[in-house]
Design a protein around this motif. Structure first.
Motif, PDB file in Angstrom:
ATOM      1  N   GLN A  80       0.822  -1.202   0.000  1.00 18.19           N
ATOM      2  CA  GLN A  80       0.000   0.000   0.000  1.00 18.19           C
ATOM      3  C   GLN A  80       0.863   1.261   0.000  1.00 18.19           C
ATOM      4  OE1 GLN A  80      -3.122  -0.127  -0.662  1.00 18.19           O
ATOM      5  NE2 GLN A  80      -2.975  -2.355  -0.627  1.00 18.19           N
ATOM      6  N   ARG A  81       1.906   1.261   0.800  1.00 16.00           N
ATOM      7  CA  ARG A  81       2.759   2.454   0.884  1.00 16.00           C
ATOM      8  C   ARG A  81       3.375   2.790  -0.478  1.00 16.00           C
ATOM      9  NH1 ARG A  81       8.253   3.299   4.594  1.00 16.00           N
ATOM     10  NH2 ARG A  81       8.821   5.323   3.682  1.00 16.00           N
ATOM     11  N   TYR A  82       4.036   1.823  -1.075  1.00 15.78           N
ATOM     12  CA  TYR A  82       4.746   2.109  -2.313  1.00 15.78           C
ATOM     13  C   TYR A  82       3.811   2.153  -3.524  1.00 15.78           C
ATOM     14  CZ  TYR A  82       8.777   1.478   0.647  1.00 15.78           C
ATOM     15  OH  TYR A  82       9.688   1.612   1.658  1.00 15.78           O
ATOM     16  N   GLY A  83       2.686   1.448  -3.423  1.00 16.62           N
ATOM     17  CA  GLY A  83       1.700   1.538  -4.491  1.00 16.62           C
ATOM     18  C   GLY A  83       1.094   2.930  -4.581  1.00 16.62           C
ATOM     19  N   TRP A  84       0.752   3.499  -3.441  1.00 19.44           N
ATOM     20  CA  TRP A  84       0.184   4.846  -3.448  1.00 19.44           C
ATOM     21  C   TRP A  84       1.247   5.895  -3.724  1.00 19.44           C
ATOM     22  CZ3 TRP A  84      -4.535   5.336  -4.555  1.00 19.44           C
ATOM     23  CH2 TRP A  84      -5.472   4.381  -4.156  1.00 19.44           C
ATOM     24  N   ASP A  85       2.502   5.607  -3.388  1.00 19.43           N
ATOM     25  CA  ASP A  85       3.573   6.505  -3.835  1.00 19.43           C
ATOM     26  C   ASP A  85       3.558   6.629  -5.355  1.00 19.43           C
ATOM     27  OD1 ASP A  85       4.506   7.007  -1.295  1.00 19.43           O
ATOM     28  OD2 ASP A  85       6.299   5.753  -1.456  1.00 19.43           O
ATOM     29  N   ARG A  86       3.420   5.489  -6.022  1.00 21.62           N
ATOM     30  CA  ARG A  86       3.429   5.484  -7.492  1.00 21.62           C
ATOM     31  C   ARG A  86       2.183   6.174  -8.052  1.00 21.62           C
ATOM     32  NH1 ARG A  86       5.981   2.656 -11.636  1.00 21.62           N
ATOM     33  NH2 ARG A  86       7.248   1.501 -10.127  1.00 21.62           N
ATOM     34  N   ALA A  87       1.049   6.000  -7.382  1.00 20.37           N
ATOM     35  CA  ALA A  87      -0.207   6.558  -7.887  1.00 20.37           C
ATOM     36  C   ALA A  87      -0.404   8.018  -7.517  1.00 20.37           C
ATOM     37  CB  ALA A  87      -1.383   5.741  -7.349  1.00 20.37           C
ATOM     38  N   SER A  88       0.405   8.543  -6.614  1.00 22.04           N
ATOM     39  CA  SER A  88       0.109   9.833  -5.986  1.00 22.04           C
ATOM     40  C   SER A  88      -0.016  10.997  -6.959  1.00 22.04           C
ATOM     41  CB  SER A  88       1.175  10.157  -4.931  1.00 22.04           C
ATOM     42  OG  SER A  88       2.469  10.227  -5.515  1.00 22.04           O
ATOM     43  N   THR A  89       0.786  11.014  -8.010  1.00 31.68           N
ATOM     44  CA  THR A  89       0.770  12.169  -8.909  1.00 31.68           C
ATOM     45  C   THR A  89      -0.464  12.212  -9.812  1.00 31.68           C
ATOM     46  OG1 THR A  89       2.112  10.991 -10.540  1.00 31.68           O
ATOM     47  CG2 THR A  89       3.278  12.371  -8.928  1.00 31.68           C
ATOM     48  N   ARG A  90      -1.140  11.076  -9.971  1.00 34.89           N
ATOM     49  CA  ARG A  90      -2.297  11.029 -10.868  1.00 34.89           C
ATOM     50  C   ARG A  90      -3.613  10.780 -10.129  1.00 34.89           C
ATOM     51  NH1 ARG A  90      -2.108   8.312 -16.428  1.00 34.89           N
ATOM     52  NH2 ARG A  90      -3.464  10.120 -16.732  1.00 34.89           N
ATOM     53  N   TYR A  91      -3.530  10.420  -8.878  1.00 34.16           N
ATOM     54  CA  TYR A  91      -4.713   9.980  -8.139  1.00 34.16           C
ATOM     55  C   TYR A  91      -5.838  11.012  -8.140  1.00 34.16           C
ATOM     56  CZ  TYR A  91      -7.602   9.077  -4.027  1.00 34.16           C
ATOM     57  OH  TYR A  91      -8.670   8.907  -3.178  1.00 34.16           O
ATOM     58  N   GLU A  92      -5.535  12.234  -7.726  1.00 33.72           N
ATOM     59  CA  GLU A  92      -6.611  13.209  -7.572  1.00 33.72           C
ATOM     60  C   GLU A  92      -7.260  13.552  -8.902  1.00 33.72           C
ATOM     61  OE1 GLU A  92      -7.347  17.634  -5.661  1.00 33.72           O
ATOM     62  OE2 GLU A  92      -5.822  16.320  -4.775  1.00 33.72           O
ATOM     63  N   ALA A  93      -6.471  13.735  -9.939  1.00 31.33           N
ATOM     64  CA  ALA A  93      -7.038  14.074 -11.245  1.00 31.33           C
ATOM     65  C   ALA A  93      -7.948  12.963 -11.772  1.00 31.33           C
ATOM     66  CB  ALA A  93      -5.915  14.350 -12.236  1.00 31.33           C
ATOM     67  N   LEU A  94      -7.581  11.711 -11.495  1.00 31.42           N
ATOM     68  CA  LEU A  94      -8.332  10.579 -12.034  1.00 31.42           C
ATOM     69  C   LEU A  94      -9.533  10.187 -11.177  1.00 31.42           C
ATOM     70  CD1 LEU A  94      -5.319   8.387 -13.181  1.00 31.42           C
ATOM     71  CD2 LEU A  94      -7.043   9.416 -14.688  1.00 31.42           C
ATOM     72  N   TRP A  95      -9.508  10.500  -9.871  1.00 33.35           N
ATOM     73  CA  TRP A  95     -10.532   9.990  -8.973  1.00 33.35           C
ATOM     74  C   TRP A  95     -11.351  11.050  -8.244  1.00 33.35           C
ATOM     75  CZ3 TRP A  95     -12.410   5.227  -8.748  1.00 33.35           C
ATOM     76  CH2 TRP A  95     -11.646   4.180  -9.297  1.00 33.35           C
ATOM     77  N   HIS A  96     -10.939  12.311  -8.311  1.00 30.38           N
ATOM     78  CA  HIS A  96     -11.613  13.343  -7.512  1.00 30.38           C
ATOM     79  C   HIS A  96     -13.115  13.371  -7.760  1.00 30.38           C
ATOM     80  CE1 HIS A  96     -13.018  17.444  -6.531  1.00 30.38           C
ATOM     81  NE2 HIS A  96     -12.159  17.367  -5.534  1.00 30.38           N
ATOM     82  N   GLU A  97     -13.513  13.439  -9.006  1.00 30.09           N
ATOM     83  CA  GLU A  97     -14.939  13.533  -9.334  1.00 30.09           C
ATOM     84  C   GLU A  97     -15.683  12.263  -8.961  1.00 30.09           C
ATOM     85  OE1 GLU A  97     -17.832  14.373 -13.216  1.00 30.09           O
ATOM     86  OE2 GLU A  97     -15.673  14.790 -13.321  1.00 30.09           O
ATOM     87  N   ALA A  98     -15.082  11.119  -9.211  1.00 31.08           N
ATOM     88  CA  ALA A  98     -15.747   9.846  -8.923  1.00 31.08           C
ATOM     89  C   ALA A  98     -15.988   9.652  -7.438  1.00 31.08           C
ATOM     90  CB  ALA A  98     -14.905   8.692  -9.474  1.00 31.08           C
ATOM     91  N   LEU A  99     -15.079  10.161  -6.618  1.00 29.77           N
ATOM     92  CA  LEU A  99     -15.169   9.952  -5.171  1.00 29.77           C
ATOM     93  C   LEU A  99     -15.921  11.070  -4.459  1.00 29.77           C
ATOM     94  CD1 LEU A  99     -11.560   8.661  -4.418  1.00 29.77           C
ATOM     95  CD2 LEU A  99     -13.575   7.388  -5.186  1.00 29.77           C
ATOM     96  N   ALA A 100     -16.339  12.090  -5.192  1.00 34.87           N
ATOM     97  CA  ALA A 100     -16.986  13.250  -4.577  1.00 34.87           C
ATOM     98  C   ALA A 100     -18.205  12.879  -3.725  1.00 34.87           C
ATOM     99  CB  ALA A 100     -17.375  14.266  -5.650  1.00 34.87           C
ATOM    100  N   PRO A 101     -19.078  11.930  -4.145  1.00 35.41           N
ATOM    101  CA  PRO A 101     -20.212  11.593  -3.280  1.00 35.41           C
ATOM    102  C   PRO A 101     -19.785  11.059  -1.913  1.00 35.41           C
ATOM    103  CG  PRO A 101     -20.599  10.817  -5.508  1.00 35.41           C
ATOM    104  CD  PRO A 101     -19.173  11.264  -5.465  1.00 35.41           C
TER     105      PRO A 101
END
Length: 269
Positions: A10-31
């Motif tokens: 989880q630690r290193y996986g989210w390190d890798r995802a961190s730069t794209r996470y918000e742009a890709l998931w912000h709207e989907a997770l808003a509810p």
């Protein structure tokens, strides 16, 4: 999976995802984000801890609610996520720590509210993590969490078996456990919380095209570490297989996937 190995994944996986996470998931997770804030009922001047804060979306919203006289602290196991949160947030404080020992890093009995938005599913021992969060609450404080719901209600869930078929250990072996039945309610009550309330939210996740759908699943989420280690043919194969699993939700301009969140709230005695 060994809990220490799962924590590293989880630690290193989210390190890798961190730069794209918000742009890709912000709207989907808003509810889910809005649902947590609704149940939290934050008041000006309150002290808030956001556990598994990711890029700081919920932390920033909490600070906006409690105002300059309040406090908003975010923590995450991923150093990359903490760095992104620090770079994009003004007035919040962030630190890297394992949720299971957050009460050893931050003062116990201190926070009016503890939030955990879509983070419990990734923790090797969510019950122990909940207990640590409760210890961070002042007496009478409240805790609000969200998790993904039933596997069958989440159209993107096929990503896990597709990736797990090509790696030696499951990426998120217990991901949907807390979203099933009354499991989250039981976990909150087991942590000693009173007046526990849970509710389900059905949602739709819209993707404009196949590339966005695949990028969200493989590059901005929990399987990013495994995907990053795949060679090019394997990456192409898993993306094709994943898109095949989404065809029932295809439309002319992309995909509209079903999703479900479970929200939970309780108070410390």
């Amino acid at each position: 999976m060994d809990s220490r190995l799962q924590l590293r994944v989880q630690r290193y996986g989210w390190d890798r995802a961190s730069t794209r996470y918000e742009a890709l998931w912000h709207e989907a997770l808003a509810p889910a984000t809005h649902g947590v804030l609704r149940l939290a009922r934050l008041q000006p001047g309150e002290r808030v801890l956001d556990v598994a804060c990711g890029s700081g979306v919920l932390t920033r919203a909490a600070l906006a609610a409690v105002g300059p006289q309040g406090e908003a602290v975010g923590c995450d196991v991923s150093e990359g996520m903490v760095a992104v949160a620090q770079a994009t947030s003004i007035g919040c404080r962030f630190l890297r720590t394992d949720a299971q020992v957050v009460d050893e890093v931050l003062p116990p009995d201190h926070f009016d509210v503890v939030l955990c938005g879509l983070g419990l599913m990734y923790m090797p021992d969510p019950e122990a993590s909940l207990a640590a969060m409760v210890r961070c609450l002042r007496p009478g404080g409240r805790l609000v969490v969200s998790v993904w719901g039933e596997r069958s209600a989440c159209g993107w869930s096929g990503v896990f078996p597709i990736v797990d078929a090509r790696v030696q250990s499951e990426v998120c072996p217990m991901f949907f456990r807390l979203g099933g039945g009354d499991t989250l309610r039981t976990a909150l009550a087991g942590a000693g919380l009173l007046q526990v309330h849970t509710e389900r939210i059905a949602t739709t996740i819209d993707y404009a095209d196949a590339t966005t759908a695949c990028d969200a699943a493989f590059e901005g989420g929990p399987v990013a570490l495994a995907y990053g280690r795949f060679d090019t043919p394997t990456r192409e194969a898993v993306r094709t297989e994943y898109l095949d699993s989404l065809q029932r939700w295809a439309r002319e301009d992309g995909f509209a996937l079903p999703g479900e969140f479970v929200l939970g709230r309780g108070g410390r005695a």
